[in-house]
Scaffold this active site. Structure first.
Site, PDB file in Angstrom:
ATOM      1  CG  HIS A   1      -0.621   0.265   2.601  1.00 33.40           C
ATOM      2  ND1 HIS A   1      -0.081  -0.704   3.527  1.00 33.40           N
ATOM      3  CD2 HIS A   1       0.034   1.239   3.148  1.00 33.40           C
ATOM      4  CE1 HIS A   1       0.516  -0.343   4.460  1.00 33.40           C
ATOM      5  NE2 HIS A   1       0.494   1.121   4.422  1.00 33.40           N
TER       6      HIS A   1
ATOM      7  CG  ASP B   1       0.237  -4.153   2.831  1.00 34.30           C
ATOM      8  OD1 ASP B   1       0.376  -3.667   1.726  1.00 34.30           O
ATOM      9  OD2 ASP B   1      -0.186  -3.612   3.967  1.00 34.30           O
TER      10      ASP B   1
ATOM     11  CB  SER C   1       3.038   1.387   6.228  1.00 34.76           C
ATOM     12  OG  SER C   1       1.861   1.552   6.872  1.00 34.76           O
TER      13      SER C   1
END
Length: 253
Positions: free
Chosen positions: A65, A110, A201
């Site tokens: 992402h 992801d 992230s």
């Protein structure tokens, strides 16, 4: 116009609640110098938008992402992302897992490779990290690091933060979230008082000196992790993607 696009994308991700990405380190401390020489700060222009970790001298592993932020380059070999001692390398190619839906990370996948424009010189300050080949024992003690926020709705930080977290039973984690795929790991968050937050992230979950997970998402609305309503932090399980990683590196060398 490009800056406006990035700002609007940031607002969109911030509004996705539990389906969005995780980020900053909660209840952590500054990482000792050269203690995590595999860490990569992933930039979009002048802004740090994600973390990552070096697994080859020209490949960084991060979250899929992060692709939505139009990543441009990485900085390696430093804890302070705006210091003068870091090594800046542009990103030649992003290799995102084709099954990842960045608007619904609860479906998994992801994970993304960043091919760097040049091979980095490895040494004391910059090193690769080995990937775990097995599933983690639920009792394992691990750590996660990043440049993300240190409180709910906070700002990203200049200095690398690290915090110890414990692996959380996947079935319990699934019950807390309501739905999760089998290719994830849960660690931190919940009501432990520590974990990730927005901006972390793509960084590594490290256990026994191996990268076992990639920071994927948390409940973006809060990062305090002190209430029974909080949920565990979720990571992509690296051991489930070893063949994909190997195949993509060979195809893009």
């Amino acid at each position: 116009m490009l800056a406006l696009h990035k700002f609007l994308m940031f607002l969109l991700l911030a509004s996705l609640g539990r389906n969005a990405d995780g980020s900053e380190i909660i209840d952590g401390a500054n990482a000792p110098e050269n203690s995590m020489p595999y860490m990569a700060a992933v930039f979009s222009g002048t802004n740090v938008v994600c973390g990552g970790f070096l697994i080859r001298d020209n490949f960084v592993l991060t979250a899929a992402h992060c692709h939505d932020f139009d990543v441009t380059h990485v900085v390696l070999g430093t804890n302070n992302v705006h210091g003068s001692d870091g090594v800046k390398i542009s990103i030649e190619k992003t290799i995102k897992h084709k099954s990842c839906q960045t608007n619904n990370l609860l479906n998994g996948y992801d994970i993304m490779l960043l091919k760097l424009s040049t091979k980095v010189e490895l040494g004391n300050k910059i090193q690769t990290i080995h990937l775990s080949t097995t599933e983690m024992n639920p009792s394992a003690k691990c750590k996660v690091a990043g440049w993300g926020a240190t409180k709910s709705l906070g700002d990203v930080v200049d200095d690398l933060k690290v915090v110890d977290v414990s692996i959380i039973n996947l079935q319990y984690c699934k019950s807390r979230w309501g739905h999760l795929p089998n290719n994830v790991i849960c660690a931190g968050g919940d009501n432990t008082g520590k974990g990730i937050c927005q901006g972390d992230s793509g960084g590594p979950l490290v256990c026994n000196r191996k990268a076992v997970g990639v920071v994927s998402f948390n409940d973006r609305k809060k990062c305090d992790y002190k209430e029974n309503t909080d949920v565990p932090n979720v990571y992509t399980d690296v051991s489930k993607y070893l063949k994909w990683i190997e195949t993509q590196i060979k195809a893009n060398e």
